[in-house]
Design an enzyme around this catalytic site. Structure first.
Site, PDB file in Angstrom:
ATOM      1  N   ASN A  76     -51.611 -13.365  26.800  1.00 20.11           N
ATOM      2  CA  ASN A  76     -50.725 -13.153  27.934  1.00 20.11           C
ATOM      3  C   ASN A  76     -50.763 -11.726  28.485  1.00 20.11           C
ATOM      4  OD1 ASN A  76     -48.096 -13.609  29.580  1.00 20.11           O
ATOM      5  ND2 ASN A  76     -47.557 -11.946  28.171  1.00 20.11           N
ATOM      6  N   SER A 104     -54.061 -16.356  36.827  1.00 16.20           N
ATOM      7  CA  SER A 104     -53.321 -15.985  38.037  1.00 16.20           C
ATOM      8  C   SER A 104     -53.804 -16.840  39.193  1.00 16.20           C
ATOM      9  CB  SER A 104     -53.542 -14.510  38.370  1.00 16.20           C
ATOM     10  OG  SER A 104     -52.999 -14.188  39.635  1.00 16.20           O
ATOM     11  N   TYR A 144     -57.720  -6.791  39.672  1.00 13.08           N
ATOM     12  CA  TYR A 144     -56.870  -7.738  38.945  1.00 13.08           C
ATOM     13  C   TYR A 144     -57.367  -9.169  39.162  1.00 13.08           C
ATOM     14  CZ  TYR A 144     -52.627 -10.268  37.582  1.00 13.08           C
ATOM     15  OH  TYR A 144     -51.734 -11.128  36.997  1.00 13.08           O
TER      16      TYR A 144
END
Length: 265
Positions: free
Chosen positions: A92, A143, A156
């Site tokens: 995570n 994501s 990211y």
């Protein structure tokens, strides 16, 4: 319905706040023992106190998950406390900031991938032999930006796309031995957004707005059908489901928890 998680041992990286914290609490409510890794020792203790106050069991270890040695040492300490047992790994931990492609240096890219991707690789590699023996499972936190990238934060997005590729490849490699799935959260209102230097503050600088106004502007641009940010608990619920017996025929899946942000079929 019974989740089958009672008595299981679950390791969670980045468990001190946000989605990691909510996931730890959710697993503990199902009767699992949770092993929690994070660099923030004081917040880890707060999570453990919250869990123990309701009769749950939590083991905490401070670890720098940016480095290979940090991941290895943290996991070894957790395994020492559980008698070498782990049934579920939740990768995570992650971080990000709003920066354009031109603003990102090689060092920025490296730091993003070390934490957001290589920590997953290292934790998985270390625990995989045990997970195979115990017919365990892995849930990776991806994501929506891995599947539908925006101009920022591009580093990211790329690191999370790598997480989804890792998930798919491992699921095929491990077959019936270890189920491997991922969640793909959309914008979730966590310290990841709200902390100093987090998404909200850096987004404000990017759009030349106050942080809250910048976040609202970003949500309008993304045209979320649910028209709000999600909560950590809403992601944790899906992670727990994917690790449970209720998802026994689910592997190689990427579950969106994104308010409808992904438009593709």
């Amino acid at each position: 319905m019974e989740s089958g998680l009672k008595g299981k041992v679950v390791f969670i990286t980045g468990a001190a706040e946000g989605i990691g914290r909510a996931t730890a609490v959710a697993f503990a409510k199902e009767g699992a023992t949770v092993g929690l890794l994070d660099i923030n020792e004081s917040q880890l203790r707060e999570v453990a106190t919250e869990i123990s106050s309701t009769g749950g069991k939590a083991i905490t270890v401070k670890a720098d998950l940016m480095t290979g040695e940090g991941v290895k040492s943290g996991l070894e300490q957790l395994l020492d406390s559980t008698g070498g047992i782990v049934d579920v790994l939740v990768n995570n931990v992650g971080s990000g900031a709003i920066r354009t492609f031109e603003q990102l240096s090689d060092d920025d890219w490296d730091k993003t991938f070390q934490l957001n991707f290589m920590s997953y690789v290292r934790a998985t590699r270390h625990l995989l032999p045990i997970l195979r023996e115990r017919k365990g499972c892995i849930v990776n936190n991806g994501s929506d930006l891995a599947r539908q990238p925006e101009p920022v934060p591009i580093d990211y997005s790329a690191s999370k796309a790598a997480v989804l590729a890792l998930t798919k490849g491992l699921a095929r490699a491990e077959g019936a031995n270890v189920r491997v799935n991922a969640v793909a959260p959309g914008p979730i209102w966590t310290p990841f957004w709200t902390k100093p230097g987090g998404f909200a503050e850096t987004m404000g600088k990017h759009y030349n707005m106050e942080p809250q106004a910048a976040v609202e502007h970003e949500m309008k641009l993304r045209q979320l059908p649910l028209a709000r940010l999600g909560t950590p608990e809403e992601v944790a619920n899906v992670i727990v489901f994917l690790a449970s017996d209720l998802a026994s025929f689910v592997t190689s899946a990427v579950w969106g928890v994104d308010g409808g942000s992904i438009r593709a079929i």
